[in-house]
Design a protein around this motif. Sequence first.
Motif, mmCIF file in Angstrom:
data_model
loop_
_atom_site.group_PDB
_atom_site.id
_atom_site.type_symbol
_atom_site.label_atom_id
_atom_site.label_comp_id
_atom_site.label_asym_id
_atom_site.label_seq_id
_atom_site.Cartn_x
_atom_site.Cartn_y
_atom_site.Cartn_z
ATOM 1 N N VAL A 42 0.886 -1.376 -0.059
ATOM 2 C CA VAL A 42 0.049 0.234 0.019
ATOM 3 C C VAL A 42 0.998 1.233 -0.064
ATOM 4 N N LEU A 43 0.441 2.230 -0.693
ATOM 5 C CA LEU A 43 1.179 3.443 -0.710
ATOM 6 C C LEU A 43 0.067 4.707 -0.252
ATOM 7 N N ASP A 44 0.520 5.493 0.740
ATOM 8 C CA ASP A 44 0.012 6.750 1.171
ATOM 9 C C ASP A 44 0.324 7.846 0.208
ATOM 10 N N ALA A 45 -0.120 8.266 -0.632
ATOM 11 C CA ALA A 45 0.109 9.234 -1.756
ATOM 12 C C ALA A 45 -0.150 10.678 -1.006
ATOM 13 N N GLY A 46 0.899 11.524 -0.940
ATOM 14 C CA GLY A 46 0.662 12.741 -0.206
ATOM 15 C C GLY A 46 0.728 12.166 1.168
ATOM 16 N N CYS A 47 1.631 11.588 1.595
ATOM 17 C CA CYS A 47 1.492 11.330 3.013
ATOM 18 C C CYS A 47 1.876 12.321 4.118
ATOM 19 N N ALA A 84 -0.851 8.549 8.648
ATOM 20 C CA ALA A 84 -1.715 7.113 8.365
ATOM 21 C C ALA A 84 -0.893 5.850 8.363
ATOM 22 N N LEU A 85 0.612 5.923 8.439
ATOM 23 C CA LEU A 85 1.358 4.992 8.171
ATOM 24 C C LEU A 85 1.363 4.044 9.059
ATOM 25 N N ALA A 86 1.293 4.188 10.604
ATOM 26 C CA ALA A 86 0.815 3.293 11.516
ATOM 27 C C ALA A 86 -0.326 2.351 11.318
ATOM 28 N N PRO A 87 -1.369 3.073 11.068
ATOM 29 C CA PRO A 87 -2.745 2.113 11.101
ATOM 30 C C PRO A 87 -2.322 1.105 9.629
ATOM 31 N N LEU A 88 -1.727 1.698 8.626
ATOM 32 C CA LEU A 88 -1.460 1.078 7.439
ATOM 33 C C LEU A 88 -0.514 -0.215 7.701
ATOM 34 N N VAL A 136 4.608 -0.740 3.316
ATOM 35 C CA VAL A 136 4.046 0.447 3.215
ATOM 36 C C VAL A 136 5.001 1.459 2.778
ATOM 37 N N LEU A 137 4.559 2.180 2.005
ATOM 38 C CA LEU A 137 5.314 3.258 1.240
ATOM 39 C C LEU A 137 4.243 4.766 1.524
ATOM 40 N N GLY A 138 5.284 5.678 1.887
ATOM 41 C CA GLY A 138 4.831 6.952 2.107
ATOM 42 C C GLY A 138 5.345 7.934 1.155
ATOM 43 N N ALA A 139 4.746 8.775 0.034
ATOM 44 C CA ALA A 139 5.300 9.418 -0.674
ATOM 45 C C ALA A 139 4.707 10.948 -0.637
ATOM 46 N N ASP A 140 5.602 11.798 -0.527
ATOM 47 C CA ASP A 140 5.168 13.219 -0.656
ATOM 48 C C ASP A 140 6.172 14.204 -1.343
ATOM 49 N N LEU A 141 5.826 15.292 -1.846
ATOM 50 C CA LEU A 141 6.386 16.167 -2.674
ATOM 51 C C LEU A 141 7.001 17.195 -1.676
ATOM 52 N N ALA A 185 8.914 6.758 10.086
ATOM 53 C CA ALA A 185 9.586 6.088 9.258
ATOM 54 C C ALA A 185 9.836 4.414 9.496
ATOM 55 N N ALA A 186 9.513 4.299 10.723
ATOM 56 C CA ALA A 186 9.605 2.802 11.208
ATOM 57 C C ALA A 186 8.463 2.107 10.807
ATOM 58 N N GLU A 187 7.476 2.807 10.234
ATOM 59 C CA GLU A 187 6.295 2.160 9.695
ATOM 60 C C GLU A 187 6.299 1.652 8.163
ATOM 61 N N GLY A 188 7.202 2.556 7.741
ATOM 62 C CA GLY A 188 6.893 2.557 6.138
ATOM 63 C C GLY A 188 8.165 3.168 5.587
ATOM 64 N N ALA A 189 8.556 3.051 4.071
ATOM 65 C CA ALA A 189 9.483 3.619 3.325
ATOM 66 C C ALA A 189 9.001 5.028 2.820
#
Length: 199
Positions: free
Chosen positions: A45-50, A55-59, A69-74, A88-92
């Motif tokens: 799963v990706l959190d887009a615009g994280c 949301a990373l911990a519940p994901l 789990v990925l988190g992407a932000d601009l 960052a421990a919950e996802g990249a």
Amino acid sequence: MSEDHTHVQEFFGARAAGWDRKFPDDGPAFGTAVAGLGLRSGDRVLDAGCGTGRALAPLRAAVGPSGTVLGADLTPQMLAAARRAGRAAEGALLLADVARLPLRDGSLDAVFTAGLVTHLPSPGPNLRELARVVRPGGRLALFHPIGRAALAVRQGRVLTPQDLRAEPVLGPLLAGSGWEMTSYADEDDRFMALAVRHS
């Protein structure tokens, strides 16, 4: 970088350090929204615009240790705030534009977004890019921890029928971008639209 992207970076960059303090009560809403996405153990799963990664911990809890789990932000400042909060421990965390994701076609099971859709410079093509990285039958959640009307009041603006998140506007936008909207909720304390990737 486009003028739209620069504006988004400046807006969120200036607010990153205090973002979580400004909205301290949103945590449970994020957890409920992630639960609505129907993730399974091992999903990608990706959190887009994280943003700050709320949301990373519940994901991570939803996909388990075998999931991705990925988190992407601009905005670099938002990702820095996510790191300071230990998320960052919950996802990249990826510094990436959701309009050009560094991911393979069909590599994800789902995409979660919080407050993203109204900040997309080109909503149709940008939603198509999210569809590109999700497998057929995969899911998309467009979430906001406050409904459209309540958000308009908070921002001092009038809600119009042309609002991007209005159901008659959003449904066709998603349909033209590779998605089929499967549910829509617009209540005072949350906005949530779910969609499935066309096969």
